[in-house]
Design a protein around this motif. Structure first.
Motif, PDB file in Angstrom:
ATOM      1  N   ALA A  34       0.833  -1.210   0.000  1.00  0.00           N
ATOM      2  CA  ALA A  34       0.000   0.000   0.000  1.00  0.00           C
ATOM      3  C   ALA A  34       0.868   1.259   0.000  1.00  0.00           C
ATOM      4  O   ALA A  34       0.602   2.200  -0.753  1.00  0.00           O
ATOM      5  CB  ALA A  34      -0.933  -0.008   1.211  1.00  0.00           C
ATOM      6  N   LYS A  35       1.898   1.291   0.839  1.00  0.00           N
ATOM      7  CA  LYS A  35       2.768   2.471   0.915  1.00  0.00           C
ATOM      8  C   LYS A  35       3.567   2.654  -0.373  1.00  0.00           C
ATOM      9  O   LYS A  35       3.797   3.778  -0.812  1.00  0.00           O
ATOM     10  CB  LYS A  35       3.723   2.376   2.106  1.00  0.00           C
ATOM     11  CG  LYS A  35       3.042   2.479   3.446  1.00  0.00           C
ATOM     12  CD  LYS A  35       2.452   3.851   3.670  1.00  0.00           C
ATOM     13  CE  LYS A  35       1.821   3.929   5.044  1.00  0.00           C
ATOM     14  NZ  LYS A  35       1.114   5.171   5.267  1.00  0.00           N
ATOM     15  N   LEU A  36       3.996   1.569  -0.983  1.00  0.00           N
ATOM     16  CA  LEU A  36       4.726   1.655  -2.245  1.00  0.00           C
ATOM     17  C   LEU A  36       3.833   2.208  -3.349  1.00  0.00           C
ATOM     18  O   LEU A  36       4.233   3.104  -4.105  1.00  0.00           O
ATOM     19  CB  LEU A  36       5.275   0.280  -2.641  1.00  0.00           C
ATOM     20  CG  LEU A  36       6.170   0.240  -3.854  1.00  0.00           C
ATOM     21  CD1 LEU A  36       7.379   1.155  -3.685  1.00  0.00           C
ATOM     22  CD2 LEU A  36       6.644  -1.182  -4.100  1.00  0.00           C
ATOM     23  N   LYS A  37       2.579   1.730  -3.414  1.00  0.00           N
ATOM     24  CA  LYS A  37       1.640   2.251  -4.408  1.00  0.00           C
ATOM     25  C   LYS A  37       1.347   3.721  -4.149  1.00  0.00           C
ATOM     26  O   LYS A  37       1.286   4.529  -5.074  1.00  0.00           O
ATOM     27  CB  LYS A  37       0.346   1.447  -4.407  1.00  0.00           C
ATOM     28  CG  LYS A  37      -0.676   2.016  -5.396  1.00  0.00           C
ATOM     29  CD  LYS A  37      -1.746   1.061  -5.749  1.00  0.00           C
ATOM     30  CE  LYS A  37      -2.765   1.578  -6.717  1.00  0.00           C
ATOM     31  NZ  LYS A  37      -2.526   2.806  -7.425  1.00  0.00           N
ATOM     32  N   GLU A  38       1.170   4.063  -2.891  1.00  0.00           N
ATOM     33  CA  GLU A  38       0.914   5.444  -2.508  1.00  0.00           C
ATOM     34  C   GLU A  38       2.058   6.362  -2.979  1.00  0.00           C
ATOM     35  O   GLU A  38       1.818   7.420  -3.548  1.00  0.00           O
ATOM     36  CB  GLU A  38       0.796   5.483  -0.987  1.00  0.00           C
ATOM     37  CG  GLU A  38       0.242   6.718  -0.375  1.00  0.00           C
ATOM     38  CD  GLU A  38       0.119   6.531   1.131  1.00  0.00           C
ATOM     39  OE1 GLU A  38      -1.032   6.533   1.610  1.00  0.00           O
ATOM     40  OE2 GLU A  38       1.153   6.389   1.819  1.00  0.00           O
ATOM     41  N   ALA A  39       3.298   5.948  -2.745  1.00  0.00           N
ATOM     42  CA  ALA A  39       4.459   6.739  -3.173  1.00  0.00           C
ATOM     43  C   ALA A  39       4.530   6.824  -4.686  1.00  0.00           C
ATOM     44  O   ALA A  39       4.786   7.888  -5.259  1.00  0.00           O
ATOM     45  CB  ALA A  39       5.746   6.139  -2.605  1.00  0.00           C
ATOM     46  N   SER A  40       4.271   5.720  -5.355  1.00  0.00           N
ATOM     47  CA  SER A  40       4.298   5.692  -6.810  1.00  0.00           C
ATOM     48  C   SER A  40       3.235   6.622  -7.391  1.00  0.00           C
ATOM     49  O   SER A  40       3.510   7.386  -8.343  1.00  0.00           O
ATOM     50  CB  SER A  40       4.070   4.263  -7.306  1.00  0.00           C
ATOM     51  OG  SER A  40       4.075   4.209  -8.692  1.00  0.00           O
ATOM     52  N   ASP A  41       2.047   6.610  -6.818  1.00  0.00           N
ATOM     53  CA  ASP A  41       0.974   7.498  -7.266  1.00  0.00           C
ATOM     54  C   ASP A  41       1.338   8.965  -7.042  1.00  0.00           C
ATOM     55  O   ASP A  41       1.075   9.826  -7.898  1.00  0.00           O
ATOM     56  CB  ASP A  41      -0.338   7.173  -6.549  1.00  0.00           C
ATOM     57  CG  ASP A  41      -0.933   5.828  -6.970  1.00  0.00           C
ATOM     58  OD1 ASP A  41      -0.490   5.264  -7.987  1.00  0.00           O
ATOM     59  OD2 ASP A  41      -1.833   5.352  -6.253  1.00  0.00           O
ATOM     60  N   ALA A  42       1.965   9.256  -5.893  1.00  0.00           N
ATOM     61  CA  ALA A  42       2.375  10.627  -5.604  1.00  0.00           C
ATOM     62  C   ALA A  42       3.429  11.100  -6.611  1.00  0.00           C
ATOM     63  O   ALA A  42       3.372  12.233  -7.100  1.00  0.00           O
ATOM     64  CB  ALA A  42       2.919  10.724  -4.175  1.00  0.00           C
ATOM     65  N   ILE A  43       4.363  10.247  -6.938  1.00  0.00           N
ATOM     66  CA  ILE A  43       5.393  10.586  -7.926  1.00  0.00           C
ATOM     67  C   ILE A  43       4.743  10.853  -9.284  1.00  0.00           C
ATOM     68  O   ILE A  43       5.081  11.818  -9.964  1.00  0.00           O
ATOM     69  CB  ILE A  43       6.454   9.474  -8.030  1.00  0.00           C
ATOM     70  CG1 ILE A  43       7.269   9.422  -6.738  1.00  0.00           C
ATOM     71  CG2 ILE A  43       7.364   9.689  -9.231  1.00  0.00           C
ATOM     72  CD1 ILE A  43       8.134   8.187  -6.582  1.00  0.00           C
ATOM     73  N   SER A  44       3.780  10.026  -9.643  1.00  0.00           N
ATOM     74  CA  SER A  44       3.077  10.221 -10.914  1.00  0.00           C
ATOM     75  C   SER A  44       2.382  11.574 -10.961  1.00  0.00           C
ATOM     76  O   SER A  44       2.426  12.279 -11.977  1.00  0.00           O
ATOM     77  CB  SER A  44       2.038   9.119 -11.138  1.00  0.00           C
ATOM     78  OG  SER A  44       2.671   7.890 -11.349  1.00  0.00           O
ATOM     79  N   ARG A  45       1.744  11.947  -9.856  1.00  0.00           N
ATOM     80  CA  ARG A  45       1.069  13.255  -9.816  1.00  0.00           C
ATOM     81  C   ARG A  45       2.067  14.385  -9.937  1.00  0.00           C
ATOM     82  O   ARG A  45       1.811  15.377 -10.634  1.00  0.00           O
ATOM     83  CB  ARG A  45       0.268  13.401  -8.518  1.00  0.00           C
ATOM     84  CG  ARG A  45      -1.022  12.602  -8.506  1.00  0.00           C
ATOM     85  CD  ARG A  45      -1.892  12.970  -7.323  1.00  0.00           C
ATOM     86  NE  ARG A  45      -1.284  12.773  -6.022  1.00  0.00           N
ATOM     87  CZ  ARG A  45      -1.270  11.625  -5.343  1.00  0.00           C
ATOM     88  NH1 ARG A  45      -1.835  10.547  -5.864  1.00  0.00           N
ATOM     89  NH2 ARG A  45      -0.699  11.551  -4.170  1.00  0.00           N
TER      90      ARG A  45
END
Length: 93
Positions: A78-89
Motif C-alpha cells: 500500500a505504501k509503495l503504491k501510494e508513493a508511486s501514485d504521488a510521484i506520478s502526480r
C-alpha cells in the motif's frame, strides 16, 4: 504524519513564504504589471511548491516507506503504491 527533515515549523515557514509570493502575484495582476514579470513570479512560486513537494516525498520515502518495508506484506504494498501514485502526480504537474 509529517516527518520532514527540517521539521514542521520549517515546512510551515516555507509555505507561508510561498503564500506571500502568491499574494504578491495577485497584487501584480491587480496593478496591471508586465505579463512577463508576472510569469516570472508564477514560475518562482511553482518551483518553490515543487521543492516543498519533493521534500515531503523524500521524507515520506525515508520514514513511512522504509517502516512499511520493514513490516512487509499489505502495508508495504500500500505504501509503495501510494508513493508511486504521488510521484506520478508530481511528474504530470
Amino acid at each position: 504524519m509529517i516527518g520532514t527533515s527540517g521539521g514542521k515549523a520549517d515546512l510551515l515557514t516555507r509555505l507561508s513564504r510561498i503564500e506571500g509570493q502568491v499574494r504578491g502575484i495577485a497584487r501584480m495582476v491587480e496593478g496591471d504589471k508586465y505579463c512577463i514579470d508576472v510569469l516570472t513570479q508564477v514560475s518562482a512560486a511553482s518551483r518553490a511548491l515543487q521543492s516543498v513537494a519533493l521534500g515531503l516525498l523524500d521524507d515520506h520515502m525515508s520514514h513511512c516507506l522504509v517502516e512499511a518495508a520493514r513490516t512487509g506484506g499489505a502495508e508495504q504494498d500500500a505504501k509503495l503504491k501510494e508513493a508511486s501514485d504521488a510521484i506520478s502526480r508530481l511528474v504530470r504537474s
